[in-house]
Design an enzyme around this catalytic site. Sequence first.
Site, PDB file in Angstrom:
ATOM      1  N   ASP A   1      -9.568   3.258  -3.784  1.00 13.06           N
ATOM      2  CA  ASP A   1     -10.354   2.093  -3.386  1.00 13.06           C
ATOM      3  C   ASP A   1     -11.720   2.121  -4.068  1.00 13.06           C
ATOM      4  O   ASP A   1     -12.361   3.170  -4.149  1.00 13.06           O
ATOM      5  CB  ASP A   1     -10.563   2.083  -1.873  1.00 13.06           C
ATOM      6  CG  ASP A   1      -9.283   1.795  -1.112  1.00 13.06           C
ATOM      7  OD1 ASP A   1      -8.235   1.619  -1.757  1.00 13.06           O
ATOM      8  OD2 ASP A   1      -9.329   1.769   0.130  1.00 13.06           O
TER       9      ASP A   1
ATOM     10  N   GLY B   1      -2.770   4.591  -8.432  1.00  7.29           N
ATOM     11  CA  GLY B   1      -2.652   5.273  -9.710  1.00  7.29           C
ATOM     12  C   GLY B   1      -2.076   6.667  -9.617  1.00  7.29           C
ATOM     13  O   GLY B   1      -1.952   7.357 -10.636  1.00  7.29           O
TER      14      GLY B   1
ATOM     15  N   ASP C   1       0.833  -1.205   0.000  1.00  9.56           N
ATOM     16  CA  ASP C   1       0.000   0.000   0.000  1.00  9.56           C
ATOM     17  C   ASP C   1       0.873   1.261   0.000  1.00  9.56           C
ATOM     18  O   ASP C   1       2.113   1.193   0.018  1.00  9.56           O
ATOM     19  CB  ASP C   1      -0.929  -0.027   1.212  1.00  9.56           C
ATOM     20  CG  ASP C   1      -2.352   0.398   0.867  1.00  9.56           C
ATOM     21  OD1 ASP C   1      -2.520   1.213  -0.059  1.00  9.56           O
ATOM     22  OD2 ASP C   1      -3.299  -0.074   1.529  1.00  9.56           O
TER      23      ASP C   1
END
Length: 666
Positions: free
Chosen positions: A247, A227, A186
């Site tokens: 998300d 992104g 993440d």
Amino acid sequence: MSHPPARRRAGRVTAQVLAVGLGVMGLAALERQEPSAPLSAEPAAVSISQTGVTPPPMGWASWNSFASSIDHDVIKQQADALVSSGMADAGYKYVNLDDGWWQGDRDANGNIVVDENLFPGGMKAMADYIHSKGLKAGIYTDAGKQGCGYYYPTTRPAAPGTGMEGHYQQDLQTFQSWGFDYVKIDWCGGRVEGLDQETQYKQIAAANEAASAVTGRKLVLSFCEWGTGLPWNWATGYGDLWRTSGDVILWGQKPTTAMMLTNFDQGLQPAAQHTGSYNDPDMLMTGMSGLSAAQNRLHMGLWAISGAPLLAGNNLASMSTETRDILTNRDMIAIDQDPRGLQGVKVAEDTRNLQVYGKVLSGTGKRAVLLLNRTGSAASMTVRWADLGLTSATASVRNVWTGTDVGSVGTGYTTTVPANDAVLLTVSGTEASGTTVEDTTAAATPTFGNVTASTAGTKLVDITYANGGTTTRKATIQVNGQYTYVVAFPPTGSATTYRTVSALAHLAKGANTVRFAAVSGGTAPDIDAVRIQGIPGTDGAALVGSASGRCVDLDKNTNVNGAQAQLWDCSGGRNETFTQTSRGELVVYADKCLDAEKSGTTNGTKVIIWDCTGGTNQKWTVHSDGAVTNNLSGLCLDAANAATANGTKLILWTCGGQDNQKWTLK
């Protein structure tokens, strides 16, 4: 598939080809043992024997249903249900632990210390249990010092120190030694610290290779920086999959159709997806409370036409039979997991928000089609075979969700699509003619200096190669001045056996230069020939400035609303290819319109991209004298300050007839 007359040659064949290559760090040491194929053994035309590539991952991930409330019992229950439901047999193999498994402790040597009250026997015992069910195990971390659970706690208190910055190789080696097969990395810590996405994730990829050299295992790398760092430009060959958006659903939200459509749109980056590298629009919401069966089918259709990872996020232990049947539909899964590994592209939008997407499948003349109705009323929709790169000859059509064969249809197929829904089809027709080009040099990774395209747009590229080694080899491909991508070339069985892999590439109208190059330290595949075929529904035109000779361009392939258009050297990239619609729009990336910012009507108004809305500020008139005027203001598309250099911003200005306001669509 048609071929030009075979011709024998003393060396390798050259001509016009599209370059593709795969390869990046780490595998180099594994790929040095096999020499290139003898040049005299090369074929005279593109092979029709396609190599299957690693498909996008399928499985289940914990976050959407459990957030950070996971422990051994929760994961065991979901792994058991993955098997007992039949999902594992349908291809769902990964059981991925997301944020929450680790509370942030390390020992004096920096090794991760796990709370064994939550995970008795530690994480190795958890991975062993998952493996005992015939499944694969995935785990979670962050590229920064802190994980997302520290900044955005959900069901447990904020846990500090749950990122792996400063411990990249150490933690990846630990995950491998525990037996994990997959890791999601993440970006919460990375974002807060202001780290550079490309730099950090490439360091992580190198650390993964270094850890593998010690453990003999390797982790599938899932880059999750949402992104923000435009990973479709650089992640191939480093990550196996990369997030293209935020998300799809935040914890505690009710899932909606709008959420899935947003992530679907942002995930369409077709040149980056091929040969085992995948754009990732995030985990699935299918089966979560609040979605109807029709919405669940729509969700799966969107992800399948994208060739996206299928990571279920619902509670498998309590899902309905209806949800299970949607998740395990064989035809839908076959589209998603197709061995060619390509992404679907939009091929038509005759009426606003009635969109047709086509995906090239393995075999000859095979396509998947999604007819997507984004409007609030049922509508008749048509897919034309010609838009898909097929001839207008009769084709067989199958409806995926009803499981019925429609029969043979000529030219195209028309059906009614319900409001805010989609129809998913497979089509078997006749492949349109393409151009086969061959390499006539002695280079294993040739440059083709005159790849000619009759139109600008996205093309299917089948690359004939030989790889007589036992591991996948890699090479890079670059079209004109576009970004370089890494392409994978799996073993073909021998140095004289030729097969093909496929990619999608964006070509300019006219001559294109396509370069293949070996990856540093690795053994290149022997690239012999390429077949190039148009997908006519993607065709558009470059907008070329008369004064500069440069193209209207979106910097670094950015696709975010508000990005200002600029001048840049013409390369034929998707960020420079515009479709002029019957509605007067100039559309780029298939779904963004050239736009007068904030409906501005004064000199200096920025020309940007924005979601197409039908507004007059997104409509343009192309005049015979080269002027392009905005229909709302009547002002001209203008290169600011009459500049001609790369990076010159585009604005609206009073029309004066000067060359910086004249453009050619070509």
